[in-house]
Design a protein around this motif. Structure first.
Motif, PDB file in Angstrom:
ATOM      1  N   VAL A 177     -80.370   6.997 -31.172  1.00 49.93           N
ATOM      2  CA  VAL A 177     -79.239   7.726 -30.607  1.00 49.93           C
ATOM      3  C   VAL A 177     -79.776   8.975 -29.919  1.00 49.93           C
ATOM      4  CG1 VAL A 177     -77.096   8.957 -31.123  1.00 49.93           C
ATOM      5  CG2 VAL A 177     -77.641   6.839 -32.336  1.00 49.93           C
ATOM      6  N   VAL A 178     -79.469   9.135 -28.660  1.00 51.48           N
ATOM      7  CA  VAL A 178     -79.940  10.277 -27.877  1.00 51.48           C
ATOM      8  C   VAL A 178     -78.938  11.417 -27.901  1.00 51.48           C
ATOM      9  CG1 VAL A 178     -80.592  11.032 -25.551  1.00 51.48           C
ATOM     10  CG2 VAL A 178     -81.354   8.796 -26.414  1.00 51.48           C
ATOM     11  N   ASP A 179     -77.632  11.105 -27.847  1.00 49.11           N
ATOM     12  CA  ASP A 179     -76.596  12.137 -27.803  1.00 49.11           C
ATOM     13  C   ASP A 179     -75.353  11.588 -28.487  1.00 49.11           C
ATOM     14  OD1 ASP A 179     -74.677  14.095 -27.149  1.00 49.11           O
ATOM     15  OD2 ASP A 179     -75.506  14.431 -25.154  1.00 49.11           O
ATOM     16  N   THR A 226     -80.328  15.740 -23.424  1.00 52.79           N
ATOM     17  CA  THR A 226     -79.156  15.803 -22.565  1.00 52.79           C
ATOM     18  C   THR A 226     -78.415  17.124 -22.721  1.00 52.79           C
ATOM     19  OG1 THR A 226     -77.779  14.775 -24.264  1.00 52.79           O
ATOM     20  CG2 THR A 226     -78.824  13.301 -22.676  1.00 52.79           C
ATOM     21  N   GLN A 227     -77.652  17.473 -21.691  1.00 53.57           N
ATOM     22  CA  GLN A 227     -76.723  18.595 -21.749  1.00 53.57           C
ATOM     23  C   GLN A 227     -75.355  18.084 -21.342  1.00 53.57           C
ATOM     24  OE1 GLN A 227     -77.355  21.961 -19.056  1.00 53.57           O
ATOM     25  NE2 GLN A 227     -76.560  23.352 -20.617  1.00 53.57           N
ATOM     26  N   ASP A 228     -74.389  18.195 -22.259  1.00 54.09           N
ATOM     27  CA  ASP A 228     -73.042  17.663 -22.031  1.00 54.09           C
ATOM     28  C   ASP A 228     -73.089  16.207 -21.588  1.00 54.09           C
ATOM     29  OD1 ASP A 228     -71.841  20.105 -22.696  1.00 54.09           O
ATOM     30  OD2 ASP A 228     -72.108  20.859 -20.667  1.00 54.09           O
ATOM     31  N   GLY A 229     -73.970  15.428 -22.206  1.00 61.60           N
ATOM     32  CA  GLY A 229     -74.060  14.006 -21.927  1.00 61.60           C
ATOM     33  C   GLY A 229     -74.876  13.636 -20.712  1.00 61.60           C
ATOM     34  N   VAL A 230     -75.420  14.622 -19.996  1.00 57.37           N
ATOM     35  CA  VAL A 230     -76.202  14.363 -18.785  1.00 57.37           C
ATOM     36  C   VAL A 230     -77.689  14.526 -19.104  1.00 57.37           C
ATOM     37  CG1 VAL A 230     -76.649  15.100 -16.415  1.00 57.37           C
ATOM     38  CG2 VAL A 230     -74.317  15.166 -17.327  1.00 57.37           C
ATOM     39  N   ASP A 277     -74.100  26.796 -23.501  1.00 59.72           N
ATOM     40  CA  ASP A 277     -72.839  26.611 -22.785  1.00 59.72           C
ATOM     41  C   ASP A 277     -72.966  26.959 -21.312  1.00 59.72           C
ATOM     42  OD1 ASP A 277     -73.123  29.332 -23.008  1.00 59.72           O
ATOM     43  OD2 ASP A 277     -71.265  29.656 -24.145  1.00 59.72           O
ATOM     44  N   ARG A 278     -74.185  27.221 -20.838  1.00 56.49           N
ATOM     45  CA  ARG A 278     -74.434  27.503 -19.420  1.00 56.49           C
ATOM     46  C   ARG A 278     -75.099  26.291 -18.792  1.00 56.49           C
ATOM     47  NH1 ARG A 278     -78.213  32.228 -20.364  1.00 56.49           N
ATOM     48  NH2 ARG A 278     -78.487  32.169 -18.079  1.00 56.49           N
ATOM     49  N   PRO A 279     -74.479  25.667 -17.791  1.00 58.79           N
ATOM     50  CA  PRO A 279     -75.071  24.472 -17.168  1.00 58.79           C
ATOM     51  C   PRO A 279     -76.475  24.750 -16.640  1.00 58.79           C
ATOM     52  CG  PRO A 279     -72.801  24.759 -16.449  1.00 58.79           C
ATOM     53  CD  PRO A 279     -73.169  25.999 -17.202  1.00 58.79           C
ATOM     54  N   GLY A 280     -77.394  23.860 -16.965  1.00 58.67           N
ATOM     55  CA  GLY A 280     -78.758  23.998 -16.480  1.00 58.67           C
ATOM     56  C   GLY A 280     -79.622  24.920 -17.303  1.00 58.67           C
ATOM     57  N   VAL A 281     -79.086  25.511 -18.363  1.00 51.48           N
ATOM     58  CA  VAL A 281     -79.862  26.390 -19.237  1.00 51.48           C
ATOM     59  C   VAL A 281     -79.853  25.797 -20.637  1.00 51.48           C
ATOM     60  CG1 VAL A 281     -80.104  28.696 -20.219  1.00 51.48           C
ATOM     61  CG2 VAL A 281     -79.312  28.419 -17.855  1.00 51.48           C
ATOM     62  N   VAL A 282     -81.044  25.594 -21.213  1.00 52.78           N
ATOM     63  CA  VAL A 282     -81.172  24.989 -22.541  1.00 52.78           C
ATOM     64  C   VAL A 282     -82.058  25.886 -23.399  1.00 52.78           C
ATOM     65  CG1 VAL A 282     -80.843  22.655 -21.649  1.00 52.78           C
ATOM     66  CG2 VAL A 282     -83.173  23.590 -21.852  1.00 52.78           C
ATOM     67  N   LEU A 283     -82.052  25.618 -24.706  1.00 48.43           N
ATOM     68  CA  LEU A 283     -82.916  26.341 -25.627  1.00 48.43           C
ATOM     69  C   LEU A 283     -84.093  25.458 -26.023  1.00 48.43           C
ATOM     70  CD1 LEU A 283     -80.514  28.171 -28.127  1.00 48.43           C
ATOM     71  CD2 LEU A 283     -81.661  29.097 -26.111  1.00 48.43           C
ATOM     72  N   VAL A 284     -85.279  26.052 -26.010  1.00 49.91           N
ATOM     73  CA  VAL A 284     -86.488  25.358 -26.422  1.00 49.91           C
ATOM     74  C   VAL A 284     -87.308  26.299 -27.299  1.00 49.91           C
ATOM     75  CG1 VAL A 284     -86.554  23.979 -24.312  1.00 49.91           C
ATOM     76  CG2 VAL A 284     -87.809  26.148 -24.406  1.00 49.91           C
ATOM     77  N   SER A 285     -88.286  25.761 -27.984  1.00 53.70           N
ATOM     78  CA  SER A 285     -89.308  26.609 -28.592  1.00 53.70           C
ATOM     79  C   SER A 285     -90.558  26.449 -27.754  1.00 53.70           C
ATOM     80  CB  SER A 285     -89.557  26.223 -30.056  1.00 53.70           C
ATOM     81  OG  SER A 285     -90.109  24.932 -30.156  1.00 53.70           O
ATOM     82  N   ALA A 286     -91.209  27.559 -27.453  1.00 52.90           N
ATOM     83  CA  ALA A 286     -92.373  27.508 -26.570  1.00 52.90           C
ATOM     84  C   ALA A 286     -93.277  28.696 -26.822  1.00 52.90           C
ATOM     85  CB  ALA A 286     -91.934  27.476 -25.105  1.00 52.90           C
ATOM     86  N   ARG A 287     -94.552  28.487 -26.565  1.00 52.16           N
ATOM     87  CA  ARG A 287     -95.532  29.559 -26.553  1.00 52.16           C
ATOM     88  C   ARG A 287     -96.010  29.697 -25.111  1.00 52.16           C
ATOM     89  NH1 ARG A 287     -98.657  29.836 -31.153  1.00 52.16           N
ATOM     90  NH2 ARG A 287     -98.789  27.565 -31.080  1.00 52.16           N
ATOM     91  N   GLN A 288     -95.772  30.850 -24.515  1.00 48.40           N
ATOM     92  CA  GLN A 288     -96.176  31.091 -23.148  1.00 48.40           C
ATOM     93  C   GLN A 288     -97.620  31.574 -23.083  1.00 48.40           C
ATOM     94  OE1 GLN A 288     -94.042  29.324 -21.640  1.00 48.40           O
ATOM     95  NE2 GLN A 288     -93.435  30.787 -20.042  1.00 48.40           N
ATOM     96  N   GLU A 289     -98.200  31.498 -21.891  1.00 44.30           N
ATOM     97  CA  GLU A 289     -99.573  31.929 -21.684  1.00 44.30           C
ATOM     98  C   GLU A 289     -99.755  33.366 -22.156  1.00 44.30           C
ATOM     99  OE1 GLU A 289    -103.441  31.158 -20.699  1.00 44.30           O
ATOM    100  OE2 GLU A 289    -101.790  29.739 -20.385  1.00 44.30           O
ATOM    101  N   GLY A 290    -100.777  33.574 -22.964  1.00 41.29           N
ATOM    102  CA  GLY A 290    -101.078  34.907 -23.449  1.00 41.29           C
ATOM    103  C   GLY A 290    -100.329  35.315 -24.697  1.00 41.29           C
ATOM    104  N   GLU A 291     -99.428  34.458 -25.194  1.00 44.17           N
ATOM    105  CA  GLU A 291     -98.664  34.781 -26.400  1.00 44.17           C
ATOM    106  C   GLU A 291     -99.321  34.170 -27.631  1.00 44.17           C
ATOM    107  OE1 GLU A 291     -94.155  35.164 -24.520  1.00 44.17           O
ATOM    108  OE2 GLU A 291     -94.714  33.379 -25.663  1.00 44.17           O
ATOM    109  N   ASP A 292     -99.143  34.847 -28.764  1.00 49.87           N
ATOM    110  CA  ASP A 292     -99.743  34.366 -30.004  1.00 49.87           C
ATOM    111  C   ASP A 292     -98.864  33.353 -30.700  1.00 49.87           C
ATOM    112  OD1 ASP A 292    -101.663  34.321 -32.158  1.00 49.87           O
ATOM    113  OD2 ASP A 292    -100.255  35.537 -33.322  1.00 49.87           O
ATOM    114  N   VAL A 293     -97.546  33.595 -30.770  1.00 54.99           N
ATOM    115  CA  VAL A 293     -96.661  32.747 -31.562  1.00 54.99           C
ATOM    116  C   VAL A 293     -95.687  31.985 -30.677  1.00 54.99           C
ATOM    117  CG1 VAL A 293     -96.814  34.217 -33.591  1.00 54.99           C
ATOM    118  CG2 VAL A 293     -94.979  34.603 -31.946  1.00 54.99           C
TER     119      VAL A 293
END
Length: 675
Positions: A177-179, A226-230, A277-293
């Motif tokens: 199940v994806v969504d 997916t976001q709102d089924g898309v 709740d903003r189209p095209g904006v999602v939450l992720v966990s990520a470590r960016q370049e130069g970051e420790d955590v």
């Protein structure tokens, strides 16, 4: 190389609590009886008794609870779905029989239907018995998965995709199940293969099981977010199964663009959390370049730009998030010694503290289900002496009620564990976890080294550790430098230091706990899986006078050979998997002498203690030839080695009977050397 000692994350099995005090935030707890310290440890078989409860889930409106149980009658399995009223959990459940099936997943599709994922196993082909294996198995095991949609009030069920007889006959995987599509309660999005063999997304009716195709992936696509089924993120995997390529697009866009690549074998620096709740904006966990955590942050799918961290802690990578039934973000999860949350909904923090106090702050209280109103929560509770139990927390009723538990193991018959700060020889410090045998009398010590190496141990349930403690032995689990979860800076201190600093940290932890606890320094053994298997054999090479036995399970024992294998297998653009491992282990040409010196197989003649090696024949992460060649080298050097291969299994996820027989063999060796 990710298989570690089982670090899946139980105190009283039948507790029932009533909140008291201001705001309903104080929970009563039961005091352990004074005789608990003298309780008889559990027998080995107790740890491998099949779990009765397979899962617990709360309906979106918080009114009903579904519980999957596997009952045993006359040696036969009978799986049932119990429906419990959340307002009165003690009321007799409505039971629906499911038959002799293995259930793997469960979640509510809407307030009236439960989705249950089942695993179907058949065995075909000729006999495949082997005198050198743990089990006798006939033929080849074929696994298929299906998803049932059940009305728990009536027991009526349909198979999703069930009206497509051809698909039901040919497809093995029909359980993804994806969504859940919370705004369309009659449908869910699922992934399944087409007649051409590619994976596609389908909109499936949970009442009838009928499906219609929504989108088709590429040849190497296996999943979407997916976001709102898309669909907004798509996962593709290379042919060798080592690297995943993520593609992204915003709602309304047609073309996919490459977002990033992540490795399969290690915890990546990027993971999906949920939509916003903003189209095209999602939450992720990520470590960016130069970051420790690694941190929780927003990702704009139009620009692929990341926002500033929304939840971040120094020295601790985020390990996930807690969501409500609609997938709304409630907070970020972090591991220190135990599980903690940084809540985006501030009032939840006091409730979570109350839950922890209920277990005397000895357990990890994971929020696994929350209704839309945030009034009722299902929590999954684990700990060093808690193998796993589900509780219902009801804010309105001011109660915390035990719903089910995984096993009949009892806290007073298990070993208590503590965190130990270890001072290393070079002035640094690491954390280790020390489990005492029930009764806590001084005695032998077994080091249990975790895998990865960029994984870590916690103060959680560890079956291997408790099995060893039940024999009267102390168990030490060090998070040596090079472990994961503490940030990139800590992990990188192990890069290029295999066989050196990482082993020194283990040795320093041993010396400290032996001195502080008065343990028997002449009876120390070491064991581990994957990287932990490497650490066990390398320990036996470095310190032949220290270790009385070494047990390597699915271990890496020759570093140049392993790097050559990775190079041959890696078909990803840019050889990402090979680059990852050379960065952490070393370059085969430039570091040839050091890599040979850090390879136990090439120093087998220095091993003085008996060795046990165990490996799955179908291991796709660490190939079985690593253990075969280690065994050959030990035998050629005239060393004591017991070697066992297990057919039809990979790097982890072994069946209970296989795990139990492996632990029996480990215990037999350790008893002999500790005698």
């Amino acid at each position: 190389m990710i298989m570690g000692s089982s670090a899946a994350t139980r105190l009283a099995l039948s507790r029932r609590g009533l909140l008291a005090g201001a705001g309903g935030l104080a929970l009563t707890t039961a005091a352990a009886p004074a005789a608990a310290r003298q309780a008889r440890p559990h027998a080995l078989a107790d740890f491998f008794t099949p779990s009765a409860t397979r899962g617990v889930a709360l309906s979106p409106n918080g009114e009903r609870i579904a519980i999957i149980r596997e009952l045993r009658e006359g040696g036969e399995r009978r799986t049932v779905l119990d429906l419990v009223e959340a307002a009165d959990p003690a009321r007799p459940a409505i039971r629906s029989p499911l038959g002799d099936v293995e259930c793997e997943t469960m979640e509510w599709a809407n307030n009236d239907r439960v989705l249950v994922g089942i695993k179907l196993t058949t065995r075909t082909g000729r006999d495949n018995r082997s005198a050198s294996s743990f089990i006798s198995a006939a033929g080849v095991e074929v696994v298929s998965r299906r998803m049932l949609s059940i009305d728990p009030a009536t027991g009526g069920a349909v198979a999703l995709f069930g009206d497509d007889r051809q698909r039901m006959r040919r497809a093995r995987e029909l359980g993804v199940v994806v969504d859940l599509l919370p705004d369309d309660p009659d449908h869910v999005l699922m992934a399944s293969s087409t007649s051409l063999g590619v994976i596609a997304l389908y909109r499936v009716d949970v009442r009838t099981g009928s499906a219609e195709e929504v989108e088709r992936g590429d040849n190497d696509t296996f999943h979407w977010e997916t976001q709102d089924g898309v669909p907004v993120i798509r996962y593709d995997i290379n042919l060798s199964g080592t690297v995943i390529t993520l593609h992204g697009r915003a709602p309304g866009e047609r073309d996919w663009r490459m977002l990033r690549r992540v490795r399969v074998e290690e915890a990546p620096d990027f993971a999906w959390i949920t939509q916003t709740d903003r189209p095209g904006v999602v939450l992720v966990s990520a470590r960016q370049e130069g970051e420790d955590v690694e941190s929780i942050r927003e990702l704009d799918l139009r620009t692929f730009e990341f926002g500033a961290p929304l939840a971040s802690r120094p020295g601790a990578d985020v390990s996930g998030a807690v969501l409500d039934d609609r997938g709304r973000y409630l907070g970020a999860a972090f591991w220190k010694d135990r599980l903690e949350y940084d809540f985006a909904v501030p009032e939840l923090a006091a409730h979570h503290r109350a839950m922890n106090r209920f277990f005397n702050n000895e357990c990890n209280v994971e929020l696994v289900d929350a209704d839309v109103a945030l009034n009722r929560f299902v929590t999954y509770v684990t700990g060093p002496r808690e193998p796993g139990a589900w509780y219902l927390y009801d804010r309105g009723a001011r109660s915390y009620v035990n719903l089910a538990q995984r096993t009949a193991l009892t806290a007073e018959r298990l070993g208590p564990a503590e965190a130990v700060t270890v001072a290393t020889r070079d002035g640094a410090s690491i954390t280790a976890y020390l489990t005492a045998p029930p009764g806590a009398a001084p005695g032998p010590l077994v080091v249990l080294a975790h895998g990865g190496p960029e994984l870590r141990d916690t103060l959680g349930w560890d079956r291997q550790g408790q099995v060893l403690a039940a024999q009267g032995w102390w168990v030490l689990q060090p998070n040596f430098r090079g472990s994961g979860g503490y940030g990139l800076g800590f992990a990188s201190q192990g890069w290029g230091r295999w066989g050196e600093r990482m082993q020194e940290d283990v040795e320093d932890a041993i010396a400290q706990v032996v001195a502080v606890k008065g343990l028997d320094a002449d009876r120390v053994a070491i064991m581990g899986s994957s990287y932990g298997g490497y650490a066990a054999l390398m320990g036996a090479v470095r310190r032949p006078e220290l270790y009385k036995a070494a047990i390597g399970i699915a271990g890496v024992f020759d570093l140049p050979d392993m790097l050559e294998h990775v190079a041959r297998r890696d078909d990803s653009p840019g050889k990402e998997a090979y680059e990852f491992w050379t960065k952490r282990i070393g370059q085969p040409q430039a570091d040839a002498a050091r890599l040979a010196q850090a390879s136990p197989r090439r120093r087998a003649g220095e091993v003085a203690c008996p060795v046990l090696l165990v490996h799955g024949v179908d291991d796709a992460t660490v190939p079985v030839f690593q253990s075969r060649r280690m065994k050959d080298a030990l035998q050629a050097a005239g060393k004591s080695v017991d070697y066992r291969e297990i057919p039809d299994v990979g790097h982890g996820g072994w069946e209970e009977e296989v795990e139990q027989e492996m632990m029996e063999r480990c215990i037999a060796l350790l008893r002999r050397v500790f005698a």
